[in-house]
Design a protein around this motif. Sequence first.
Motif, mmCIF file in Angstrom:
data_model
loop_
_atom_site.group_PDB
_atom_site.id
_atom_site.type_symbol
_atom_site.label_atom_id
_atom_site.label_comp_id
_atom_site.label_asym_id
_atom_site.label_seq_id
_atom_site.Cartn_x
_atom_site.Cartn_y
_atom_site.Cartn_z
ATOM 1 N N ARG A 127 -2.762 6.338 -3.403
ATOM 2 C CA ARG A 127 -1.423 5.638 -3.377
ATOM 3 C C ARG A 127 -0.380 6.201 -4.312
ATOM 4 O O ARG A 127 -0.887 6.807 -5.382
ATOM 5 N N GLY B 275 -12.469 -5.768 -1.293
ATOM 6 C CA GLY B 275 -12.272 -4.641 -1.500
ATOM 7 C C GLY B 275 -11.772 -4.595 -2.987
ATOM 8 O O GLY B 275 -10.825 -5.154 -3.353
ATOM 9 N N SER C 84 -10.286 -0.641 3.396
ATOM 10 C CA SER C 84 -10.219 -1.519 4.692
ATOM 11 C C SER C 84 -10.093 -0.754 5.929
ATOM 12 O O SER C 84 -10.547 -1.400 7.029
ATOM 13 N N HIS D 213 -6.492 2.093 1.249
ATOM 14 C CA HIS D 213 -7.868 1.375 0.748
ATOM 15 C C HIS D 213 -8.815 1.686 1.655
ATOM 16 O O HIS D 213 -8.759 2.112 2.738
ATOM 17 N N TRP E 131 0.801 -1.101 -0.008
ATOM 18 C CA TRP E 131 -0.017 -0.073 -0.065
ATOM 19 C C TRP E 131 0.786 1.249 0.034
ATOM 20 O O TRP E 131 1.085 1.687 0.922
ATOM 21 N N GLN F 295 -12.424 3.027 -3.840
ATOM 22 C CA GLN F 295 -12.516 1.348 -3.555
ATOM 23 C C GLN F 295 -14.040 1.461 -3.119
ATOM 24 O O GLN F 295 -14.585 2.214 -2.608
HETATM 25 N N1 PHE Z 1 -7.842 -3.905 1.119
HETATM 26 C C1 PHE Z 1 -7.334 -4.704 -0.017
HETATM 27 C C2 PHE Z 1 -6.453 -3.790 -1.155
HETATM 28 O O1 PHE Z 1 -6.712 -2.971 -1.055
HETATM 29 C C3 PHE Z 1 -8.385 -5.554 -0.587
HETATM 30 C C4 PHE Z 1 -9.173 -6.444 0.433
HETATM 31 C C5 PHE Z 1 -10.119 -5.896 1.063
HETATM 32 C C6 PHE Z 1 -8.827 -7.720 0.492
HETATM 33 C C7 PHE Z 1 -10.889 -6.728 1.868
HETATM 34 C C8 PHE Z 1 -9.447 -8.566 1.364
HETATM 35 C C9 PHE Z 1 -10.633 -8.122 2.426
HETATM 36 O O2 PHE Z 1 -5.880 -4.614 -1.885
#
Ligand code: PHE
Length: 353
Positions: free
Chosen positions: A203, A321, A179, A177, A156, A216
């Motif tokens: 990013r 995601g 997440s 992300h 990331w 995302q």
């Molecule tokens: N956050 C991860 C990404 O940006 C993607 C992801 C989200 C993977 C949720 C697993 C569960 O690459």
Amino acid sequence: MREKLEQLAEEMTGELAGIKDLGSLESFEVEKLGRKSEFNALLKGLGALSPEERKTVGMRANELKGKIQAALEAKKAELSSAAAGALAETEWIDVTVPGIRPPRGHLHLTSQAIAEITAIFRRIGFTRVRHPEVDWDWYAFESLNMPGDHPARDEWETFFMDAPPDAKLGKMVLTPHTSNGQVREMEKKVLPIRMINISKCYRRQIDVSHVPMFHQFEGLLIDRKVSVTHLKGVLDHFARSFFGPDRVTRLRPFHFRFTEPSFEVDISCGICGGTGRLEGGAKCRLCKEGWLELGGAGMVHPNVLKAGGIDPEEWGGFAFGWGVERTKAMQSGVRIDDIRVLYKSDFRFLRQF
Ligand code: PHE
């Protein structure tokens, strides 16, 4: 001389009758009645005649000239009104004809995709939420089972804020992300969870398939007795709704620190129908062996549940995601081969959709 005058006048009258446009009429006037005309030259010869003759011939000459001039004026009037009439024929405007509509604007492709994605997940009980786009390291990494010095973070390519760190939550980052929304959502303490979090992400990257600011959409479902089968069902629902009824997903083993097991989600290619081959047997150029990569997913790691204050013995769930722009670019009828055009404000591109 008198005969000559009569003859000239007769010729002129005949010629005048045959004139059909204003331009020729003008040259006629100059040529036949002007200073250098034959008619004028004859008149100059009047002085050589006897006084008697000069009088009668002079009078007749004036009479003839007057007649021709009158005919010329009449012709001029006739031709001018004809010209105006012709103009009215060709240059008329019908004010009742409908106008040309200016092209209508539309939402940006990313906004369209966000609305479509939200609607698709809403149908199966997910609620759209927003979480901070500038957040603490804790939410973006640490609480997701990625300790401070863990090399997994390198993926990331993060922008850090030039701001004082928080003693407990760490540095401030531009979220790389969505997440970060997982633990934030768990902290609301409302279970079960069916969240769809769509936000900007950042990013340090730029090429045909990456822009430094992108979007995302992150799904998170937390409930009792959740299995991979549920994840697969939700992903297939999305694939069918967003890409078309004949599309399916495939889960490939992968690794994320915050899910276990983790997957990379692929979608069957819409061009070759998932076979990797086109009709004549040639290799499909859009996909890899019949599949296109969508993004990450997995079953939420127990450490993430604990970080969100949820008991992993009782609750479990899945998360996924994916990039909004990337997903939209893969929709049939869109097919964008350079994602950067989405943020260039090039109207020729935007008008295609
Ligand atoms: N956050 C991860 C990404 O940006 C993607 C992801 C989200 C993977 C949720 C697993 C569960 O690459």
